[in-house]
Design an enzyme around this catalytic site. Structure first.
Site, PDB file in Angstrom:
ATOM      1  N   THR A  46       0.852  -1.189   0.000  1.00  0.00           N
ATOM      2  CA  THR A  46       0.000   0.000   0.000  1.00  0.00           C
ATOM      3  C   THR A  46       0.889   1.242   0.000  1.00  0.00           C
ATOM      4  OG1 THR A  46      -0.220  -0.126   2.398  1.00  0.00           O
ATOM      5  CG2 THR A  46      -1.951  -1.183   1.094  1.00  0.00           C
ATOM      6  N   THR A  48       1.593   4.435   1.581  1.00  0.00           N
ATOM      7  CA  THR A  48       2.446   4.939   2.667  1.00  0.00           C
ATOM      8  C   THR A  48       3.331   3.836   3.221  1.00  0.00           C
ATOM      9  OG1 THR A  48       0.824   6.630   3.234  1.00  0.00           O
ATOM     10  CG2 THR A  48       2.448   6.084   4.926  1.00  0.00           C
ATOM     11  N   CYS A  49       2.792   2.637   3.311  1.00  0.00           N
ATOM     12  CA  CYS A  49       3.553   1.506   3.848  1.00  0.00           C
ATOM     13  C   CYS A  49       4.785   1.216   2.991  1.00  0.00           C
ATOM     14  CB  CYS A  49       2.666   0.268   3.928  1.00  0.00           C
ATOM     15  SG  CYS A  49       1.120   0.534   4.826  1.00  0.00           S
ATOM     16  N   SER A  50       4.616   1.277   1.676  1.00  0.00           N
ATOM     17  CA  SER A  50       5.711   0.957   0.755  1.00  0.00           C
ATOM     18  C   SER A  50       6.658   2.127   0.527  1.00  0.00           C
ATOM     19  CB  SER A  50       5.147   0.512  -0.596  1.00  0.00           C
ATOM     20  OG  SER A  50       4.536  -0.747  -0.473  1.00  0.00           O
TER      21      SER A  50
END
Length: 160
Positions: A46, A48-50
């Site tokens: 996703t 922000t996660c990545s």
């Protein structure tokens, strides 16, 4: 009830993504006898996660370990195959991926979120924690849509 500083980590089944495939682990056993920097993301791959969350821990892994962290782990309500692919794509061997495919760990900690508006269903919230011999010593839960206090940089400051 939401987990808090001073609480023992709940003992549920997680699946560790390894080079040899998925390996089931009990969280009680996994966190026993060592200091673990754990961060949770709403989902592998996703935005922000990545772009920010995982890369920060990859970049700061050596610094975290220099401050006494034995292991750095990431959890998400994804299966072990997705978590393994994400680590291979954007992570490093310094990060252990703990898949919470059924959301049992997220539910047991009380740190769930409803991502159904985005087609994600029930997920784990974005947070980080230090778990020392199975006990939560630091807990940083983000407000929805935020990313600051669960970062590797923030955690480094807590480890002083």
């Amino acid at each position: 009830m939401t987990i808090a500083v001073g609480d023992t980590i709940p003992d549920v089944k997680l699946v560790k993504a390894t080079e040899n495939g998925p390996e089931q682990v009990q969280s009680g056993d996994y966190f026993k006898g060592r200091k673990v920097a754990l961060f949770s993301v709403p989902g592998a791959f996703t935005p922000t996660c990545s772009a920010r969350h995982l890369p920060g821990y990859v970049e700061k892994a050596g610094d975290l370990k220099a401050k006494g962290v034995d292991e750095i782990a990431c959890t998400a309500v994804n299966d072990a195959f997705v978590m393994g692919a994400w680590n291979k794509d954007a992570g490093s061997s310094d990060i252990t991926m703990l898949a919470d495919g059924n959301g049992e760990f997220a539910q047991a900690t009380g740190l769930t979120m409803d991502g159904s508006g985005f087609g994600l269903g029930q997920r784990g919230q974005r947070y980080s924690m230090i778990v020392d011999d199975g006990v939560v010593t630091e807990l940083n839960v983000e407000q929805p849509g935020d990313f600051s206090i669960s970062s590797a940089e923030h955690m480094l400051g807590q480890l002083g």
